[in-house]
Design an enzyme around this catalytic site. Structure first.
Site, mmCIF file in Angstrom:
data_model
loop_
_atom_site.group_PDB
_atom_site.id
_atom_site.type_symbol
_atom_site.label_atom_id
_atom_site.label_comp_id
_atom_site.label_asym_id
_atom_site.label_seq_id
_atom_site.Cartn_x
_atom_site.Cartn_y
_atom_site.Cartn_z
ATOM 1 N N GLU A 334 14.643 15.888 6.740
ATOM 2 C CA GLU A 334 13.474 15.268 6.342
ATOM 3 C C GLU A 334 12.267 16.046 6.402
ATOM 4 O OE1 GLU A 334 14.342 10.720 7.927
ATOM 5 O OE2 GLU A 334 14.065 12.299 9.625
ATOM 6 N N CYS A 418 10.581 3.453 10.108
ATOM 7 C CA CYS A 418 9.289 3.896 10.638
ATOM 8 C C CYS A 418 8.207 3.751 9.423
ATOM 9 C CB CYS A 418 9.199 5.231 10.786
ATOM 10 S SG CYS A 418 10.196 6.339 9.623
HETATM 11 ZN ZN LIG Z 1 9.132 6.632 7.797
#
Ligand SMILES: [Zn+2]
Length: 654
Positions: A334, A418
């Site tokens: 990520e 998120c």
């Molecule tokens: Zn996120």
């Protein structure tokens, strides 16, 4: 609905401070997006948290729920140590924060009652010693603070602190703020380099910037000191993640996924922060760390941190950032990979990472207006971040590729949710990013139709911005003052704008910006003074550094702050058969009827004729070309219509 708190927060010791959200009434483009968040997104966020079972985990009066994502044995035969449930406090906290900002836009007693209900759950959950984390209180009692590397405990605390500050400012209610002060005090007793303390810090940064916000809101300097400790302890030896893993009987560097943790770059803890020169690891973590470092640099006047941030800023923006302001190309971590490695169809470019870049850029504007930061803030905001929210505020992107073959679509929700509350809280608080105010001046960082009320040079100033930005570059600023006042009005001249014109009271003034990229107008301003700006918005080609191999022979199209893209809905399939001429002459703009005032671009283009192809995979014939028109729409609007292909970097005719 409780009255908005009249109490000003503790002001940051910045030369240029952001305004508070209620000081700026936002209309126009951003007003529509704020309305979408206030009228729709915040309720959706609450409902999705409810449906996911988050409140079952937080509410101490309900039975302890099962793990929704059970631990599983991975390819190394080791049990995974994390589930998304560990982060749920942070997701709920961001919903509270977004809701708090939405309450400025529109009093909403029903929404406020829901948030009060969540806060009651957290308050009821808090332990006698101040500890407050639903996962470790309810799901894994007895294991708190045993795995800071993976388990997001301090990250969750940070988001709850941000929520507490925002909710206190918006409603005047202290319950969550008081709870988070108790928790911060517990954290302060637990962590540090003193006897009996754990010399640790979080694997996912966030607590640092949150403690600064808590300190500014409460005036309690001890929270600043704690934030400074977390920044400075990071990456020190012996490495804390080794120490805590040893205490668990594990090897921190060898545990799954070892590729991420071999040298701790993933968590930006491979070196003390002042020694870090390359932006590495998980992109959101990096942005939150740098934001916290910028806060500490400002609070303590620490130029050694500022110097480190300058190096990191240049490293990111010159070698590792997509044209959309997206960052972190790789899904596997990520985050970041190598310099100039910016693949388009597999771009991860998490919405949260661009949101984090906006946070960092805005903090870099604290010392002085500087276009290097504000331009990137704008680039990430309008493209990398805003893309994460559908036009109506109901659907979300997590990862943001720059090319899609038709399979990538917005989510109703995500297993790791998120991004939705993160983009919601940014949009709902956009008013605070538009201006910076010092004792002697006002800087206009962003152009947005709005009315700001602020104090400068001892006078109350109302600054009215009238503009159809980002669709049109005409901006009219009207000064409202009770008495003539001398101050400096600093106007950002975006680097994409080559022939800006500025006039005061109809008299044009030279647009000289020096190194800052801001036109500084120092004079005695009078009530009714009008500044008119013309920022021409021609479509412009954007070409990538030759080392970005994925963009070789391709060109992107931008207009003003917006990056554009092709969609199948306008251009048919096979977008890679389209070629743009070297110059973008003959451009026409037209409103996109489905999207209100949004501007589309039509450009003369060529289309390769693939009609001669049959079953063969390879041929030697040169394909024919035919004239056509390519229609571009703003990238942030893509996938709001019929699903299909999308392309930012278009082939360039030679
Ligand atoms: Zn996120």
């Amino acid at each position: 609905m409780t009255a908005i708190s009249a109490e000003p927060p503790v002001q940051a010791p910045l030369a240029f401070r952001p305004l508070r959200i209620p000081q700026v009434a936002v209309n126009g483009f951003w007003g529509q997006h704020i309305d979408a968040v206030a009228n729709k997104t915040v309720d959706i966020l609450y409902e999705r948290c409810l449906a996911a079972g988050m409140f079952d985990q937080i509410d101490p009066s309900r039975p302890v729920p099962e793990m929704r994502l059970p631990f599983r044995r991975n390819q190394y035969g080791v049990l995974d140590t994390i589930t998304a449930q560990m982060f749920w406090d942070s997701d709920v906290a961001k919903v509270i924060e977004a809701a708090a900002y939405a309450l400025y836009r529109r009093p909403n007693p029903a929404l406020e009652a829901k948030m009060d209900g969540i806060i009651e759950m957290f308050a009821g959950l808090q332990l006698e010693d101040g500890y407050l984390n639903s996962w470790y209180i309810r799901m894994q009692p007895g294991q708190r603070w045993t795995n800071l590397r993976d388990c997001h405990e301090l990250y969750c605390a940070g988001h709850l602190m941000e929520a507490a500050v925002a909710y206190h400012q918006a409603t005047g209610k202290r319950k969550l703020l008081d709870a988070m002060m108790r928790y911060a005090d517990h954290i302060g007793r637990t962590f540090g380099t003193g006897p009996g303390q754990k010399p640790g810090y979080c694997g996912h940064e966030e607590i640092e910037l949150a403690l600064v916000r808590l300190a500014r809101e409460t005036g309690e300097r001890r929270y600043l000191e704690l934030a400074k400790y977390f920044v400075e302890q990071r990456g020190q030896q012996p490495h804390y993640f080794d120490v805590e893993a040893e205490a668990r009987g594990e090897n921190a560097r060898g545990s799954w996924p070892a590729s991420l943790h071999a040298d701790f770059r993933y968590t930006q803890s491979h070196l003390p922060v002042r020694e870090q020169q390359k932006v590495v690891g998980h992109a959101v973590r990096a942005m939150y760390l740098y934001s916290g470092m910028a806060d500490i640099a400002a609070e303590y006047g620490d130029s050694s941190l500022t110097d480190a941030l300058e190096i990191l800023w240049n490293d990111l923006t010159a070698k590792q950032m997509y044209v959309t302001g997206g960052i972190g190309p790789s899904a596997s971590n990520e985050g970041f990979t190598d310099y100039y490695d910016l693949p388009n169809d597999t771009a991860y470019a998490e919405t949260c990472a661009s949101v984090g870049l906006v946070f960092w850029a805005s903090r870099m504007l604290g010392s002085a207006p500087d276009r290097r930061y504000a331009d990137v803030l704008e680039q990430a905001l309008y493209n990398g971040a805003l893309t994460g929210l559908s036009r109506d505020g109901s659907r979300f992107f997590y990862d943001n590729p720059l090319e899609s073959h038709g399979q990538h679509h917005r989510w109703d929700w995500h297993k790791c949710p998120c991004c939705p509350p993160n983009i919601a809280r940014l949009v709902a608080s956009i008013g605070t990013y538009i201006y910076g105010v010092s004792d002697t001046g006002v800087a206009v960082h962003l152009y947005a139709d709005s009315v700001a009320k602020l104090e400068v040079a001892g006078a109350d100033l109302t600054l009215t911005q009238s503009t159809d930005y980002p669709w049109d570059g005409a901006v009219r600023l009207t000064v409202g003052l009770a008495q003539p006042t001398r101050f400096t009005l600093s106007l950002r001249i975006p680097s994409w704008c080559k022939d800006a014109k500025v006039a005061i009271g109809g008299q044009s003034v030279p647009v000289e910006t020096g190194n800052s990229g801001y036109l500084k107008l120092e004079r005695e301003w009078r009530d009714g003074d009008v500044v008119e700006m013309a920022l021409p918005m021609e479509a412009r080609p954007v070409r990538a550094h030759p080392k970005v191999r994925q963009d070789t022979g391709r060109v992107a199209v931008a207009r003003g702050p917006l990056v554009y893209c092709l969609e199948e809905a306008d251009n048919g399939a096979e977008l890679n058969s389209l070629l743009l001429p070297r110059s973008l002459g003959g451009m026409a703009t037209a409103p996109i009827t489905e999207f209100g005032g949004a501007v589309s671009l039509s450009l003369p283009a060529l289309r390769e004729d693939d009609g001669a192809w049959s079953a063969e995979l390879y041929r030697s014939d040169v394909p024919g070309l035919s004239d056509t028109t390519a229609r571009f729409v703003p990238y942030y609007l893509w996938d709001n219509r019929a699903p299909g292909e999308m392309l930012v970097w278009v082939r360039s005719a030679t």
